[in-house]
Design a protein around this motif. Structure first.
Motif, PDB file in Angstrom:
ATOM      1  N   GLY B 114       0.799  -1.221   0.000  1.00 17.13           N
ATOM      2  CA  GLY B 114       0.000   0.000   0.000  1.00 17.13           C
ATOM      3  C   GLY B 114       0.833   1.273   0.000  1.00 17.13           C
ATOM      4  N   SER B 115       0.160   2.380   0.305  1.00 15.93           N
ATOM      5  CA  SER B 115       0.774   3.703   0.240  1.00 15.93           C
ATOM      6  C   SER B 115       1.651   4.010   1.447  1.00 15.93           C
ATOM      7  N   GLY B 116       1.541   3.199   2.486  1.00 15.35           N
ATOM      8  CA  GLY B 116       2.258   3.504   3.733  1.00 15.35           C
ATOM      9  C   GLY B 116       1.490   4.452   4.638  1.00 15.35           C
ATOM     10  N   LEU B 117       0.259   4.820   4.213  1.00 17.70           N
ATOM     11  CA  LEU B 117      -0.555   5.695   5.050  1.00 17.70           C
ATOM     12  C   LEU B 117      -1.711   4.916   5.678  1.00 17.70           C
ATOM     13  N   THR B 118      -2.066   5.345   6.881  1.00 15.30           N
ATOM     14  CA  THR B 118      -3.090   4.623   7.642  1.00 15.30           C
ATOM     15  C   THR B 118      -3.937   5.621   8.435  1.00 15.30           C
ATOM     16  N   ASN B 119      -5.048   5.144   8.940  1.00 14.53           N
ATOM     17  CA  ASN B 119      -5.750   5.833  10.029  1.00 14.53           C
ATOM     18  C   ASN B 119      -5.788   4.880  11.215  1.00 14.53           C
ATOM     19  N   PHE B 120      -5.262   5.315  12.334  1.00 14.89           N
ATOM     20  CA  PHE B 120      -5.456   4.566  13.585  1.00 14.89           C
ATOM     21  C   PHE B 120      -6.368   5.388  14.473  1.00 14.89           C
ATOM     22  N   HIS B 121      -7.687   5.201  14.329  1.00 16.46           N
ATOM     23  CA  HIS B 121      -8.455   4.227  13.547  1.00 16.46           C
ATOM     24  C   HIS B 121      -9.574   4.916  12.801  1.00 16.46           C
ATOM     25  N   GLY B 122     -10.331   4.177  12.013  1.00 14.38           N
ATOM     26  CA  GLY B 122     -11.556   4.710  11.442  1.00 14.38           C
ATOM     27  C   GLY B 122     -12.590   4.902  12.543  1.00 14.38           C
ATOM     28  N   SER B 123     -13.625   5.687  12.247  1.00 15.64           N
ATOM     29  CA  SER B 123     -14.603   6.016  13.292  1.00 15.64           C
ATOM     30  C   SER B 123     -15.314   4.782  13.846  1.00 15.64           C
ATOM     31  N   THR B 124     -15.551   3.797  13.008  1.00 23.00           N
ATOM     32  CA  THR B 124     -16.227   2.584  13.473  1.00 23.00           C
ATOM     33  C   THR B 124     -15.298   1.731  14.329  1.00 23.00           C
ATOM     34  N   GLY B 125     -13.998   1.862  14.101  1.00 24.08           N
ATOM     35  CA  GLY B 125     -13.041   1.148  14.929  1.00 24.08           C
ATOM     36  C   GLY B 125     -11.952   0.414  14.164  1.00 24.08           C
ATOM     37  N   ASP B 126     -12.182   0.167  12.861  1.00 20.29           N
ATOM     38  CA  ASP B 126     -11.206  -0.589  12.082  1.00 20.29           C
ATOM     39  C   ASP B 126      -9.891   0.161  11.921  1.00 20.29           C
ATOM     40  N   VAL B 127      -8.822  -0.621  11.694  1.00 26.06           N
ATOM     41  CA  VAL B 127      -7.594  -0.031  11.177  1.00 26.06           C
ATOM     42  C   VAL B 127      -7.875   0.325   9.718  1.00 26.06           C
ATOM     43  N   ILE B 128      -7.603   1.570   9.336  1.00 24.66           N
ATOM     44  CA  ILE B 128      -7.827   1.984   7.953  1.00 24.66           C
ATOM     45  C   ILE B 128      -6.490   2.005   7.242  1.00 24.66           C
ATOM     46  N   LEU B 129      -6.387   1.193   6.195  1.00 25.46           N
ATOM     47  CA  LEU B 129      -5.186   1.209   5.379  1.00 25.46           C
ATOM     48  C   LEU B 129      -5.535   1.984   4.134  1.00 25.46           C
ATOM     49  N   LEU B 130      -4.862   3.117   3.989  1.00 23.04           N
ATOM     50  CA  LEU B 130      -5.328   4.167   3.102  1.00 23.04           C
ATOM     51  C   LEU B 130      -4.547   4.142   1.799  1.00 23.04           C
ATOM     52  N   GLY B 131      -5.128   3.523   0.762  1.00 21.86           N
ATOM     53  CA  GLY B 131      -4.563   3.671  -0.552  1.00 21.86           C
ATOM     54  C   GLY B 131      -3.765   2.508  -1.081  1.00 21.86           C
ATOM     55  N   THR B 132      -4.401   1.730  -1.973  1.00 24.48           N
ATOM     56  CA  THR B 132      -3.670   0.715  -2.729  1.00 24.48           C
ATOM     57  C   THR B 132      -4.367   0.520  -4.070  1.00 24.48           C
ATOM     58  N   THR B 133      -3.754  -0.285  -4.927  1.00 24.87           N
ATOM     59  CA  THR B 133      -4.336  -0.536  -6.247  1.00 24.87           C
ATOM     60  C   THR B 133      -5.097  -1.858  -6.237  1.00 24.87           C
ATOM     61  N   THR B 134      -5.957  -2.015  -7.227  1.00 25.09           N
ATOM     62  CA  THR B 134      -6.804  -3.213  -7.294  1.00 25.09           C
ATOM     63  C   THR B 134      -5.965  -4.493  -7.241  1.00 25.09           C
ATOM     64  N   GLU B 135      -4.851  -4.495  -7.975  1.00 22.56           N
ATOM     65  CA  GLU B 135      -4.073  -5.747  -8.053  1.00 22.56           C
ATOM     66  C   GLU B 135      -3.409  -6.116  -6.724  1.00 22.56           C
ATOM     67  N   HIS B 136      -3.261  -5.152  -5.846  1.00 19.08           N
ATOM     68  CA  HIS B 136      -2.611  -5.442  -4.557  1.00 19.08           C
ATOM     69  C   HIS B 136      -3.596  -5.907  -3.480  1.00 19.08           C
ATOM     70  N   ILE B 137      -4.899  -5.739  -3.733  1.00 19.63           N
ATOM     71  CA  ILE B 137      -5.862  -6.003  -2.656  1.00 19.63           C
ATOM     72  C   ILE B 137      -5.832  -7.459  -2.202  1.00 19.63           C
ATOM     73  N   GLN B 138      -5.923  -8.371  -3.171  1.00 20.81           N
ATOM     74  CA  GLN B 138      -5.965  -9.786  -2.788  1.00 20.81           C
ATOM     75  C   GLN B 138      -4.647 -10.242  -2.140  1.00 20.81           C
ATOM     76  N   PRO B 139      -3.491  -9.929  -2.754  1.00 22.09           N
ATOM     77  CA  PRO B 139      -2.242 -10.328  -2.085  1.00 22.09           C
ATOM     78  C   PRO B 139      -2.105  -9.733  -0.674  1.00 22.09           C
ATOM     79  N   ALA B 140      -2.534  -8.471  -0.520  1.00 21.25           N
ATOM     80  CA  ALA B 140      -2.446  -7.865   0.814  1.00 21.25           C
ATOM     81  C   ALA B 140      -3.336  -8.635   1.781  1.00 21.25           C
ATOM     82  N   PHE B 141      -4.547  -8.933   1.344  1.00 21.64           N
ATOM     83  CA  PHE B 141      -5.458  -9.682   2.219  1.00 21.64           C
ATOM     84  C   PHE B 141      -4.867 -11.040   2.587  1.00 21.64           C
ATOM     85  N   ASP B 142      -4.297 -11.730   1.597  1.00 19.65           N
ATOM     86  CA  ASP B 142      -3.700 -13.057   1.872  1.00 19.65           C
ATOM     87  C   ASP B 142      -2.648 -12.952   2.973  1.00 19.65           C
ATOM     88  N   GLU B 143      -1.838 -11.896   2.898  1.00 23.54           N
ATOM     89  CA  GLU B 143      -0.781 -11.765   3.907  1.00 23.54           C
ATOM     90  C   GLU B 143      -1.325 -11.348   5.272  1.00 23.54           C
TER      91      GLU B 143
END
Lengths: 352, 396
Positions: B114-143
């Motif tokens: 990803g972009s190296g940017l995050t929100n700790f945290h989103g308003s609902t509570g999740d870790v927000i990982l801010l900014g990646t491309t479509t092709e990176h989504i699945q590999p990131a999720f796998d890891e």
């Protein structure tokens, strides 16, 4: 194939030993000084929490730096609060002061406890959302710079929560904050008929309007807006990309006051409109910061000890609030939307 | 950093005492072209006074219908690094407790994908990982999955539940918020990952009426810890507060909403009428060493909290005055399933549970979901006589 549906990591593996050993067995807490809490368990164990302001939007470098500090002073444990502050959980009292000194050296504010202004809950703004009427991070930084002294001290009559949402979706608890900054539009959306035919489902688009200002135009396979009924909420744009509502000249901010979520003393309250419009003026939004500072001051000077903004206003009366705050009262302040559900008990305060 | 990164307006926001998000963006921009282009686009937004993100975008990972927010720049030629700039929501551990090891894992995966940017945290509570491309989504999720992290909710699903610190570090906690949050999140993984409802449904858990996660304002279902018996008073510790200079009459008793407390100054005694107490927490907040919640503990469940759209903001209101909250939490799970089934059956597209109850009426809701009416549900009864009688109520 990755494993799916595993859920979050088990919180029990994330707890420092002192928390794990005294889980559910805490006796009391004290605020030793702004930003430093001490919790004492029934067995006499102690944990010190050092609370630190964060911009929320942070780099992974920042997270790693914070981890280095937690490794050095907290045995590798830390947490975040529901207002995006960081809490270092220190079990050795001797580590508290060195940690505070190091945090201050890094420019991270220690505070946000007791009768302070803690961190501002905020949203994505122009950083990542497609429906905002304003930015989030920029205004938060500009406002927090101005009210910084209230974060690191506990001199106010009560706690004061400031929140920001960049549009009427109000992600976060802006509608229930002592001071709420809200991005608003003031002009009706412009319909792109060609785009609308391609991308929007018309019935859900029509149903998305709270004032029924959108009507079908079956002949042209599009919709029409009755502009007299539109109050620019932007929900139709959320539903349909052909309803562009952004208007840099007329978009801006409203300020609402007097909300709270806790049940202490009084039931939770909604924030209510104080200032109908202020302009977007990046990068420092001087009109907004000035308005917030003035509201904080007028409340701090006039409220009784322990009185939240909304409690103070309800006691003195809104008519007096507008006078003291030197805010002109206008027709915009008078609610002309459908009545809400004011008879339902939106509080946990009731008798058995 | 990219040599040509010129952001005069944003640079203004590196000044001043509060930690700067611009400084954070610059750190990320040194390593990632996407973060540099995010800065360029934001600078342009500051000039134009408007956002530069295109409407919507549907992306995700295999097997899930939620958890990733697609986002595309409206000026991809100008800012190619953010042509695709999607957000991933990662489900936080209960109470936002972390080991540094866990946080470093998140950073390592996000550095790679990803972009190296995050929100700790989103308003609902999740870790927000801010900014990646479509092709990176699945590999990131796998890891992330390999590292023990799962995605959170988005769309018309059960959103990621969150909770206050609870028993981990608060003497006020009436229920085990962190355990309940973890348990419910795991129980309802399917409802969280695969949107199947009319709209979103948020669940937040607070250990007491201080409501430190603002559940009453921003959760459709607010579970708030409470007790049924009298609060516990340590008379000697109360005297300590008085001796230390606290004006107990003014600061505590006079602020009690029902005057359930009285301070006998001469006798240094706190008199308490348990029947009048509405458990607002004020006196306990003021004297945590002397007062604590009662022994018979559970939660009040409230429904309907939501933001403005569509029919104004709602605060959650009382639906179940008292429910025990102990593992395996079957009663609350059964309650949630009944609510969801009714909402799924009757809710219109994008109708929140609070709006549905409002549209159908509390009477209908209670009858159809099988709940008992209680005066605790209202501040006051209706002021009009427009009552709907049921066929079984009247003589045929």
């Amino acid at each position: 194939m990755p494993t799916i549906d595993i859920g979050p990591p088990d919180y029990r593996e994330m707890l420092p030993p002192v928390i794990k050993e005294n889980y559910g067995n805490w006796k009391y807490h004290e605020i030793l000084k702004p930003g430093v809490l001490k919790h004492v368990s029934h067995r006499g164990a102690e944990v010190y929490s050092v609370r630190v302001g964060s911009p929320r939007l942070v780099s992974i470098d920042f997270i790693r730096e914070v981890c280095d500090l937690a490794d050095q002073y907290c045995g590798g444990y830390l947490r975040f609060t529901s207002r995006h502050n960081i809490e270092f959980l220190v079990s050795d009292q001797n580590n508290v002061e060195p940690l505070v000194v190091e945090l201050q050296k890094k420019g991270l504010p220690v505070g946000g406890t007791g009768n302070s202004i803690s961190n501002m809950i905020h949203t994505q703004g122009w950083i990542h959302c497609h429906t905002p009427a304003t930015d989030a991070s920029g205004i938060v930084k500009a406002v927090m710079d101005e009210i910084h002294e209230y974060f690191t001290t506990m001199q106010l009559p009560a706690k004061l929560r400031v929140s920001l949402a960049c549009c009427l979706n109000m992600c976060g608890a802006v509608h229930c904050s002592d001071i709420a900054i809200l991005g608003i539009h003031r002009t009706a959306p412009r319909i792109d008929n060609e785009k609308l035919q391609k991308t929007c489902e018309i019935p859900t688009l029509i149903a998305s309007c709270p004032t029924a200002a959108i009507k079908p135009n079956p002949k042209e396979k599009t919709v029409v807006i009755n502009e007299e009924r539109c109050m620019y909420c932007g929900n139709c744009y959320t539903m349909c990309p052909a309803m562009d509502i952004m208007d840099p000249e007329n978009d801006g901010l409203a300020i609402l006051v007097g909300g709270k979520v806790s049940n202490a003393r009084t039931a939770p309250m909604f924030s209510r409109l104080a200032i109908p419009f202020l302009p977007n003026n990046p990068p420092r939004w001087p009109e907004v910061t000035e308005a917030v500072v003035k509201l904080v001051k007028v409340w701090a000077e006039n409220a009784r000890k322990g009185e939240r903004m909304g409690e103070w206003i309800e006691r003195i009366g809104w008519e007096k609030f507008f006078k003291l705050a030197e805010i002109p009262f206008t027709d915009k302040h008078i609610d002309d939307f459908i009545f809400s559900v004011p008879t339902f008990r939106s509080s946990t305060n009731f008798k058995w | 950093m990219a040599e040509d990164l010129k952001t005069p307006l944003l640079d203004e926001l590196e000044k001043g005492p509060w930690p700067s998000f611009v400084t954070e963006m610059k750190k990320a921009a040194e390593k990632k072209p996407a973060a540099a282009d995010l800065m360029r686009q934001l600078e342009q937004s500051y000039v134009d006074k408007k956002g530069h993100w295109k409407h919507g975008g549907i992306v995700g990972v295999k097997g899930y219908g939620g958890g990733v927010i697609g986002r595309y720049s409206d000026s991809p030629e100008q800012f190619p690094g953010v042509a695709e700039f999607h957000t991933m929501r990662v489900n936080q551990p209960s109470g936002w407790f972390y080991t540094t090891e866990a946080l470093r894992k998140i950073c390592d995966v996000w550095e790679k994908h990803g972009s190296g940017l995050t929100n700790f945290h989103g308003s609902t509570g999740d870790v927000i990982l801010l900014g990646t491309t479509t092709e990176h989504i699945q590999p990131a999720f796998d890891e992330f999955s390999d590292a023990g992290f799962d995605l959170g909710g988005s769309g018309s699903d059960l959103r990621t539940p969150s909770c206050c610190v609870g028993k981990a570090r608060c003497e006020f906690a009436c229920i085990d918020t962190m355990d309940l949050c973890h348990d419910l999140t795991n129980e309802f993984q399917d409802e969280l990952h695969r949107p199947m409802w009319p709209y979103k449904f948020k669940l937040k858990i607070s250990g007491c009426a201080n409501d430190c996660v603002a559940s009453i304002a921003r959760a459709d279902c607010s579970v708030i810890g409470t007790w049924r018996d009298a609060l516990v008073i340590d008379a000697e510790a109360v005297k300590e507060y008085a001796r230390a200079g606290m004006d107990i009459k003014a600061e505590v008793c006079d602020k009690c909403p029902t005057r359930a407390l009285e301070w006998d100054t001469a006798g240094m005694e706190l008199k308490f009428n348990a029947e009048d107490c509405t458990r607002c927490m004020h006196c306990i907040n003021k004297m945590p060493k002397a007062l604590s919640p009662g022994k018979e503990r559970g939660a009040t469940i409230l429904l309907g909290g939501k933001a403005t759209i569509l029919q104004s903001a709602f605060l959650s209101w009382v639906i179940v005055p008292f429910m025990k909250m102990e593992p395996p939490y079957e009663e609350v799970k059964d309650f949630l399933r009944r609510i969801w089934e009714w909402w799924d059956e009757h809710g219109k597209t994008r109708e929140r549970i609070g709006e549905l109850i409002y549209r159908k009426g509390m009477g209908t809701f209670l009858r159809e979901v099988g709940l008992e009416p209680s005066p605790a549900m209202v501040f006051r009864p209706r002021a009009n006589p427009y009552v709907f009688w049921q066929p079984e109520d009247v003589n045929k």
